[in-house]
Design a protein around this motif. Structure first.
Motif, PDB file in Angstrom:
ATOM      1  N   GLN A 107       0.795  -1.226   0.000  1.00 14.46           N
ATOM      2  CA  GLN A 107       0.000   0.000   0.000  1.00 14.46           C
ATOM      3  C   GLN A 107       0.830   1.279   0.000  1.00 14.46           C
ATOM      4  N   SER A 108       1.929   1.278   0.754  1.00 13.16           N
ATOM      5  CA  SER A 108       2.726   2.506   0.836  1.00 13.16           C
ATOM      6  C   SER A 108       3.294   2.857  -0.544  1.00 13.16           C
ATOM      7  N   VAL A 109       3.703   1.815  -1.298  1.00  8.59           N
ATOM      8  CA  VAL A 109       4.219   2.045  -2.651  1.00  8.59           C
ATOM      9  C   VAL A 109       3.096   2.566  -3.545  1.00  8.59           C
ATOM     10  N   LEU A 110       1.915   1.969  -3.354  1.00  7.53           N
ATOM     11  CA  LEU A 110       0.744   2.366  -4.134  1.00  7.53           C
ATOM     12  C   LEU A 110       0.461   3.867  -3.949  1.00  7.53           C
ATOM     13  N   TYR A 111       0.522   4.327  -2.700  1.00  8.24           N
ATOM     14  CA  TYR A 111       0.213   5.728  -2.421  1.00  8.24           C
ATOM     15  C   TYR A 111       1.277   6.660  -2.998  1.00  8.24           C
ATOM     16  N   SER A 112       2.568   6.256  -2.869  1.00 12.78           N
ATOM     17  CA  SER A 112       3.622   7.092  -3.449  1.00 12.78           C
ATOM     18  C   SER A 112       3.433   7.165  -4.959  1.00 12.78           C
ATOM     19  N   LEU A 113       3.006   6.040  -5.522  1.00 19.60           N
ATOM     20  CA  LEU A 113       2.839   5.932  -6.962  1.00 19.60           C
ATOM     21  C   LEU A 113       1.731   6.858  -7.459  1.00 19.60           C
ATOM     22  N   ILE A 114       0.609   6.879  -6.745  1.00 16.43           N
ATOM     23  CA  ILE A 114      -0.514   7.700  -7.213  1.00 16.43           C
ATOM     24  C   ILE A 114      -0.171   9.178  -7.056  1.00 16.43           C
ATOM     25  N   MET A 115       0.586   9.480  -6.001  1.00 16.25           N
ATOM     26  CA  MET A 115       1.020  10.865  -5.786  1.00 16.25           C
ATOM     27  C   MET A 115       1.949  11.294  -6.921  1.00 16.25           C
ATOM     28  N   ALA A 116       2.888  10.409  -7.281  1.00 18.89           N
ATOM     29  CA  ALA A 116       3.831  10.713  -8.360  1.00 18.89           C
ATOM     30  C   ALA A 116       3.090  10.844  -9.685  1.00 18.89           C
ATOM     31  N   ALA A 117       2.149   9.922  -9.946  1.00 21.51           N
ATOM     32  CA  ALA A 117       1.387   9.955 -11.196  1.00 21.51           C
ATOM     33  C   ALA A 117       0.605  11.267 -11.292  1.00 21.51           C
ATOM     34  N   HIS A 118       0.137  11.725 -10.133  1.00 23.34           N
ATOM     35  CA  HIS A 118      -0.629  12.965 -10.094  1.00 23.34           C
ATOM     36  C   HIS A 118       0.284  14.155 -10.405  1.00 23.34           C
ATOM     37  N   ASN A 119       1.441  14.190  -9.742  1.00 22.55           N
ATOM     38  CA  ASN A 119       2.361  15.305  -9.958  1.00 22.55           C
ATOM     39  C   ASN A 119       2.934  15.315 -11.370  1.00 22.55           C
ATOM     40  N   LEU A 120       3.231  14.116 -11.879  1.00 16.17           N
ATOM     41  CA  LEU A 120       3.824  14.028 -13.218  1.00 16.17           C
ATOM     42  C   LEU A 120       2.760  14.030 -14.313  1.00 16.17           C
ATOM     43  N   GLU A 121       1.495  14.030 -13.893  1.00 12.73           N
ATOM     44  CA  GLU A 121       0.367  13.994 -14.831  1.00 12.73           C
ATOM     45  C   GLU A 121       0.473  12.832 -15.810  1.00 12.73           C
ATOM     46  N   ILE A 122       0.527  11.632 -15.240  1.00 10.04           N
ATOM     47  CA  ILE A 122       0.459  10.430 -16.080  1.00 10.04           C
ATOM     48  C   ILE A 122      -0.927   9.841 -15.860  1.00 10.04           C
ATOM     49  N   GLU A 123      -1.827  10.183 -16.757  1.00 12.02           N
ATOM     50  CA  GLU A 123      -3.232   9.895 -16.536  1.00 12.02           C
ATOM     51  C   GLU A 123      -3.522   8.408 -16.366  1.00 12.02           C
TER      52      GLU A 123
END
Lengths: 174, 395
Positions: A107-123
């Motif tokens: 889960q912790s990786v999942l959350y970092s991932l969604i945050m990164a995807a959001h910041n990098l705008e990878i839809e």
């Protein structure tokens, strides 16, 4: 780092760019893969990231960035085909299999991932992780959702408020 | 004195004055003696008033209560009377009432007059027909006949048998060939165009257009909390955009948003935000198939735990026994509260969001015999406008 397996186009020297994580690790990837990020795409179009410069990503650590790039490299060929209208069913099934496995992580990786995807705008990546988190909480009671997502136990005030709203809604809730 | 024999709810397009709240209408059918006749009354959520329709329909005999849920086809609501002979039509646009005779049974039919008048007819159902008109699905033994209403050049309307579906193969495929009790139509999901048929203790559904069949699993168990989830975890990032993305992926089930809304203040703020509600509705344009219900003789049956439809905790804590489920359509559910056999109030609720609206039945000092709810096309919102149709009949 691992080179992308899918060397289909073989146009000799694909343009490479360098990304630098918050903990100063350098990642060299094809510009096409990095361009899945709307944020990076603009920089790359401006000629950034080439040579020894590199694009610093102060919000993304190396563990997360390598995971993000794994996704981008896998999805870049399909994205290059403009959503891949001519992709075969096999290709799509393979991507789907990859996606399912890709989010099967802590889960912790999942959350970092969604945050990164959001910041990098990878839809695509953002929706993929959002869907995964939604699947984790669907059908659960409010209390179960809190526990699943690692909320601290509610304070007495929060608990009282939840109970009041629960009565208002009338939903069963254990 | 009149008796309410049926009631229904309809949403109104463009209603609500851009507030995001959709207006709706509640339609009631009322029955009078001497001469025996029906009238309709329409409640509008915008004005908060009941308006009696000018239409009167003379009927040959007393109508006590219409047990079958109504069906909305095009711009009209249809009720099937328990006499297996008559269909009542209320046109929402012209506000006119009409009766339509059902197809006559051919000679030699074993199911003629089975004295089931006192109960909902489990062999007939009004369904939308291919030609845009309404049709009738009639189940007998192991086949379903689909009839269509067709208007001829002369203006006369007749029933045409469109198709007969043999269920033997289906029952074999679903491993139900051993079933012993007669097949019964137990429900119809209008927006999904799906008929539910029960065979012994099993229920299967038939998609009318594709003629596909599927067994339905009726879930009544509660998910148990997994001990694993008690472990303290890394918290979800506090970002409203991301939270919205996640919650938009939730299935549009009755519990999804209300449960999410109880998680914490931040989540609650998000799920009541009209912008979010609009996005959620747009994402789930086709309403989910939650289940079906029958009035009176059956309990509400659902693919979801019954507790999610619980009326517990409603304002005033009215005893659940006195609630009648009248209708569900367009994501709205219509209940009537009837202490001592008189419907004193209707409640229109959206099970997906938990929003509710109470409508006091003070205008009509009557007994409700039927009710239905309808929403308009085009507009997607969780706060719906609706109309309620109520049928009345004297004591």
């Amino acid at each position: 780092m691992a080179a992308p397996e899918s060397g289909d186009g073989n146009n000799g020297a694909a343009r490479m760019v360098t990304l630098i994580s918050s903990d100063n690790t350098r990642f060299e990837v094809e510009a096409a893969a990095a361009s899945l990020s709307q944020t990076l795409q603009l920089t790359i179009l401006d000629g950034g990231g080439g040579g020894g410069d590199g694009i610093p990503l102060p919000n993304v650590d190396s563990a997360t960035l390598s995971k993000v790039l794994e996704y981008c490299i896998k999805h870049a060929p399909a994205a290059a085909n403009g959503g891949a209208p001519n992709a075969t069913a096999v290709d799509r099934a393979e991507l789907e299999r990859f996606d399912n496995e890709f989010v099967n992580i802590d889960q912790s990786v999942l959350y970092s991932l969604i945050m990164a995807a959001h910041n990098l705008e990878i839809e695509g990546l953002q929706s993929l992780v959002a869907k995964k988190v939604a699947d984790m909480i669907k059908g659960k009671s409010p209390m179960e959702i809190r526990r699943t997502l690692g909320f601290p136990d509610p304070t007495p005030e929060e608990q009282a408020e939840m109970n009041a709203h629960m009565l208002e809604y009338g939903w069963a809730y254990e | 004195m009149a008796i309410l024999v049926a009631a229904t709810v309809v949403a109104v397009a463009g209603g609500g004055g851009g507030t995001g709240r959709r207006s709706f209408r509640l339609i009631g059918l009322f029955f009078y003696y001497r001469p025996t006749r029906l009238t309709a009354s329409v409640y509008s959520s915008d004005s908060g008033d009941w308006v009696d329709s000018v239409a009167t329909l003379f009927v040959p005999s007393t109508i006590s209560f219409i047990q079958s849920p109504s069906t909305l086809v095009g711009n009209a609501i249809y009720w099937l009377l328990n006499d297996a002979k008559t269909i009542i039509q209320f046109d929402l646009e012209s506000q006119s009432l009409a009766s339509v005779e059902q197809p006559r049974r051919g000679r030699g039919h074993a199911d003629v007059d089975r004295r089931r008048h006192a109960f909902p007819d489990h062999s007939r159902l009004i369904v939308p027909a291919d030609n845009g008109y309404f049709g009738l699905a009639i189940l007998s033994e192991r086949s379903i006949k689909f009839w269509e209403r067709e208007t001829q050049l002369s203006g006369a309307a007749t029933w045409l048998l469109r198709r007969t579906v043999q269920l033997d193969r289906v029952l074999a495929d679903l491993e139900l060939e051993e079933q012993t009790s007669p097949l019964r139509i137990v429900g119809f999901a209008e927006e999904n165009n799906v008929i539910f048929v029960s065979a012994d203790d099993c229920i299967f559904m038939i998609h009318v257009e594709s003629m596909q069949f599927k067994k339905v699993k009726i879930e009544i168990s509660h998910r148990r909390l997994n001990a694993m989830t008690r472990r303290r975890r890394h918290p979800l990032p506090e970002n409203d955009d991301l939270l919205a993305e996640i919650l938009l992926c939730l299935p549009p089930h009755p519990s999804s948003l209300p449960h999410a809304g109880l998680v914490c203040k931040r989540w609650r703020r998000l799920i009541i935000d009209p912008h979010f509600v609009r996005r959620f509705s747009a994402r789930h344009q086709t309403p989910p198939l939650l289940g079906f219900f029958r009035t009176l003789d059956d309990e509400a049956q659902s693919r979801l735990p019954a507790s999610q439809f619980s009326l517990r905790g409603w304002r005033g804590r009215m005893p659940t026994l006195n609630w009648t489920l009248f209708d569900c359509r367009h994501r709205l559910v219509l209940y009537g509260f009837a202490p001592k056999f008189r419907i004193t109030e209707f409640v229109v609720t959206n099970p997906m969001t938990g929003h509710r609206r109470r409508i006091l039945n003070t205008e009509h000092d009557d007994r409700v015999v039927a009710a239905a709810v309808v929403a308009a096309e085009g507009e997607i919102s969780f706060h719906r406008s609706f109309r309620l149709v109520v049928l009345l009949s004297p004591d």
